[in-house]
Design a protein around this motif. Structure first.
Motif, mmCIF file in Angstrom:
data_model
loop_
_atom_site.group_PDB
_atom_site.id
_atom_site.type_symbol
_atom_site.label_atom_id
_atom_site.label_comp_id
_atom_site.label_asym_id
_atom_site.label_seq_id
_atom_site.Cartn_x
_atom_site.Cartn_y
_atom_site.Cartn_z
ATOM 1 N N PHE A 1 0.823 -1.208 0.000
ATOM 2 C CA PHE A 1 0.000 0.000 0.000
ATOM 3 C C PHE A 1 0.858 1.259 0.000
ATOM 4 C CE2 PHE A 1 -3.276 -2.957 0.969
ATOM 5 C CZ PHE A 1 -4.493 -2.337 0.743
ATOM 6 N N GLU A 2 0.987 1.886 -1.174
ATOM 7 C CA GLU A 2 1.558 3.237 -1.242
ATOM 8 C C GLU A 2 0.502 4.253 -0.824
ATOM 9 O OE1 GLU A 2 4.918 3.615 -4.682
ATOM 10 O OE2 GLU A 2 2.840 3.713 -5.345
ATOM 11 N N LYS A 3 -0.779 3.946 -1.127
ATOM 12 C CA LYS A 3 -1.910 4.796 -0.771
ATOM 13 C C LYS A 3 -2.739 4.097 0.289
ATOM 14 C CE LYS A 3 -3.179 7.577 -4.825
ATOM 15 N NZ LYS A 3 -4.259 7.808 -5.810
ATOM 16 N N ASN A 4 -3.175 4.841 1.284
ATOM 17 C CA ASN A 4 -4.013 4.273 2.337
ATOM 18 C C ASN A 4 -5.401 3.919 1.790
ATOM 19 O OD1 ASN A 4 -1.999 4.667 4.202
ATOM 20 N ND2 ASN A 4 -2.765 6.664 4.848
ATOM 21 N N SER A 5 -6.060 2.990 2.462
ATOM 22 C CA SER A 5 -7.441 2.667 2.130
ATOM 23 C C SER A 5 -8.081 1.895 3.274
ATOM 24 C CB SER A 5 -7.506 1.808 0.873
ATOM 25 O OG SER A 5 -8.818 1.298 0.694
ATOM 26 N N LEU B 1 2.228 -4.280 3.954
ATOM 27 C CA LEU B 1 3.450 -3.500 3.794
ATOM 28 C C LEU B 1 3.042 -2.109 3.324
ATOM 29 C CD1 LEU B 1 5.513 -6.252 1.932
ATOM 30 C CD2 LEU B 1 5.923 -5.465 4.260
ATOM 31 N N GLY B 2 3.178 -1.124 4.215
ATOM 32 C CA GLY B 2 2.772 0.241 3.901
ATOM 33 C C GLY B 2 3.843 1.011 3.157
ATOM 34 N N LYS B 3 3.581 2.303 2.929
ATOM 35 C CA LYS B 3 4.495 3.107 2.108
ATOM 36 C C LYS B 3 5.884 3.229 2.728
ATOM 37 C CE LYS B 3 2.843 7.524 3.970
ATOM 38 N NZ LYS B 3 2.273 8.846 3.622
ATOM 39 N N ASN B 4 5.990 3.068 4.045
ATOM 40 C CA ASN B 4 7.303 3.124 4.689
ATOM 41 C C ASN B 4 8.026 1.777 4.663
ATOM 42 O OD1 ASN B 4 6.972 5.858 5.373
ATOM 43 N ND2 ASN B 4 5.785 5.302 7.195
ATOM 44 N N ASP B 5 7.326 0.736 4.201
ATOM 45 C CA ASP B 5 7.914 -0.609 4.158
ATOM 46 C C ASP B 5 8.382 -1.000 2.760
ATOM 47 O OD1 ASP B 5 7.217 -1.127 6.918
ATOM 48 O OD2 ASP B 5 5.160 -1.336 6.220
ATOM 49 N N ILE B 6 7.917 -0.265 1.754
ATOM 50 C CA ILE B 6 8.329 -0.572 0.378
ATOM 51 C C ILE B 6 9.109 0.617 -0.173
ATOM 52 C CG2 ILE B 6 6.592 -2.296 -0.229
ATOM 53 C CD1 ILE B 6 4.780 -0.159 -1.247
ATOM 54 N N GLN B 7 10.109 0.325 -0.958
ATOM 55 C CA GLN B 7 11.062 1.356 -1.359
ATOM 56 C C GLN B 7 11.047 1.606 -2.874
ATOM 57 O OE1 GLN B 7 12.622 2.716 1.200
ATOM 58 N NE2 GLN B 7 11.897 1.224 2.689
ATOM 59 N N PHE B 8 9.863 1.545 -3.476
ATOM 60 C CA PHE B 8 9.764 1.681 -4.927
ATOM 61 C C PHE B 8 10.473 2.938 -5.433
ATOM 62 C CE2 PHE B 8 5.577 -0.839 -5.696
ATOM 63 C CZ PHE B 8 6.239 -1.991 -5.321
ATOM 64 N N GLY B 9 11.516 2.751 -6.220
ATOM 65 C CA GLY B 9 12.162 3.869 -6.882
ATOM 66 C C GLY B 9 13.036 4.744 -6.002
ATOM 67 N N ARG C 1 -1.621 -1.211 -4.193
ATOM 68 C CA ARG C 1 -2.457 -0.006 -4.268
ATOM 69 C C ARG C 1 -1.511 1.192 -4.219
ATOM 70 N NH1 ARG C 1 -7.839 1.718 -2.983
ATOM 71 N NH2 ARG C 1 -7.873 3.855 -2.204
ATOM 72 N N GLY C 2 -1.508 1.967 -5.301
ATOM 73 C CA GLY C 2 -0.566 3.077 -5.341
ATOM 74 C C GLY C 2 -0.888 4.052 -6.455
ATOM 75 N N LEU D 1 -5.837 -0.336 -6.897
ATOM 76 C CA LEU D 1 -6.071 1.033 -7.365
ATOM 77 C C LEU D 1 -4.749 1.626 -7.821
ATOM 78 C CD1 LEU D 1 -8.144 4.000 -6.097
ATOM 79 C CD2 LEU D 1 -5.676 4.260 -6.063
ATOM 80 N N THR D 2 -4.788 2.242 -8.992
ATOM 81 C CA THR D 2 -3.704 3.118 -9.442
ATOM 82 C C THR D 2 -4.355 4.397 -9.943
ATOM 83 O OG1 THR D 2 -3.724 2.277 -11.717
ATOM 84 C CG2 THR D 2 -2.204 1.197 -10.157
ATOM 85 N N ASP D 3 -3.538 5.336 -10.400
ATOM 86 C CA ASP D 3 -4.084 6.592 -10.922
ATOM 87 C C ASP D 3 -4.941 6.372 -12.160
ATOM 88 O OD1 ASP D 3 -2.791 7.971 -8.932
ATOM 89 O OD2 ASP D 3 -1.099 8.597 -10.172
ATOM 90 N N GLU D 4 -4.745 5.252 -12.867
ATOM 91 C CA GLU D 4 -5.468 5.024 -14.124
ATOM 92 C C GLU D 4 -6.691 4.120 -13.996
ATOM 93 O OE1 GLU D 4 -3.191 4.198 -17.715
ATOM 94 O OE2 GLU D 4 -1.392 4.858 -16.658
ATOM 95 N N TRP D 5 -6.586 3.046 -13.182
ATOM 96 C CA TRP D 5 -7.632 2.022 -13.153
ATOM 97 C C TRP D 5 -7.924 1.548 -11.740
ATOM 98 C CZ3 TRP D 5 -9.583 2.062 -17.839
ATOM 99 C CH2 TRP D 5 -8.746 2.281 -18.946
#
Length: 339
Positions: free
Chosen positions: A52-56, A77-85, A107-108, A129-133
């Motif tokens: 989860f990069e975005k909460n829900s 694994l929340g946004k502080n647990d994943i290091q994408f990019g 979800r991001g 969920l993403t910004d597109e779909w």
């Protein structure tokens, strides 16, 4: 055999209309099993990563309970647990998580991130969920429509508000795939992107669904079986709030708009959360700043007898369970279902 086994669900058109209909029917079946306390541990011993990069509230709750009901173990694994990019590439993360987990929910923000997860992880990936779909939401939404009306054939769904967001994109394309008439009422500069419209028109040609995209909200809602809306201001969106609210107030779902359908049994849907009162910090702040007590939907309609928003919210659980079970277990699904 299981037609879905090992497949990811990243956007609606990853599956055919027949496959989407199967997932809707399977969701309804699993809901009955849940209500009748019939065990359905199709994923016994599996481990599920929830990124989860975005909460829900609903997506996290639905995936967690669905995994537990299916006998799997979910790990958040929340946004502080994943290091994408930042510290680690998506591809590197995907390879490691895929080696430890049997399935991954993401979800991001970026659609390319969920696509890359699916490419490199080697396990089914589900787009929460993403910004597109927003494909998992679609199974819940059309499940809710089928539950209400008994069939999707010939229904007219109308989306009002910000027509450029992930919900409008997904509803437009999914309706077109499933043969549901879809109308989108939005200001000219908030209508779906041309490429999304083109994709929907391609599917509508096959399904015979009627597509209408217009600024005229009263024309759009005429004969609607369901009216759908979403928040006007998304998380972290850098916009002029006053302009957006002023622009979209004519598209608010209220009793006048509901009456304009000309039908007594039109239902109201919302993917939530909703700004229907001042009982939230942000709702109160917006109300005081812009002198509006309700935004995309009035409290009267949101809590009224035609609203199905809480049934729709619960259906996130059953639909997500169906998606996970279908793609990650060795269920027997007769192939003739998809002929």
């Amino acid at each position: 055999m299981n037609h879905f086994y090992g497949k990811s669900f990243l956007k609606e058109c990853d599956f055919t209309a027949q496959e989407l209909n199967y997932l809707i029917d399977f969701s309804l079946h699993l809901k009955k099993m849940k209500k009748n306390n019939i065990p359905h541990k199709y994923l016994e011993g599996k481990n599920i990563a929830l990124l989860f990069e975005k909460n829900s509230t609903r997506t996290r709750s639905a995936f967690t309970v669905a995994a537990n009901d299916l006998g799997a173990h979910p790990e958040f694994l929340g946004k502080n647990d994943i290091q994408f990019g930042t510290k680690e590439s998506v591809a590197d993360t995907a390879k490691i998580i895929g080696s430890m987990f049997d399935g991954i929910e993401f979800r991001g923000f970026l659609q390319e991130n969920v696509e890359e997860l699916a490419k490199y992880s080697g396990v089914p990936v589900w787009n929460g969920l993403t910004d597109e779909w927003h494909p998992t939401q679609m199974i819940a939404d059309f499940m809710t429509l089928k539950e209400e009306f008994g069939s999707l054939a010939g229904l007219t769904l109308v989306y009002v508000g910000d027509g450029r967001n992930n919900m409008a994109n997904s509803l437009l394309v999914t309706s077109a795939m499933l043969g549901v008439n879809i109308h989108i009422a939005a200001p000219k500069d908030l209508q779906p992107a041309k490429e999304v419209q083109s994709l929907a028109k391609k599917y509508a040609k096959e399904s015979k669904a009627n597509i209408l995209i217009t600024e005229d909200v009263k024309t759009a809602v005429k004969n609607a079986d369901a009216i759908y809306t979403d928040v006007w201001i998304s998380m972290g969106e850098d916009i002029d709030y006053a302009k957006r609210i002023s622009q979209l107030l004519p598209y608010q779902i209220n009793k006048e708009l509901l009456a304009a359908t000309g039908k007594k049994h039109t239902i109201v849907l919302h993917c939530l959360p909703a700004f229907h009162d001042k009982n939230t910090i942000m709702g109160k702040k917006l109300a005081e700043q812009f002198k509006v007590s309700e935004l995309e939907i009035t409290d009267e309609v949101f809590l009224g007898k035609q609203s199905r928003v809480f049934i729709e919210g619960e259906n996130r659980l059953h639909s997500i369970k169906a998606i996970m079970a279908a793609t990650l277990s060795e269920l027997f699904i007769p192939e003739e279902y998809f002929d």
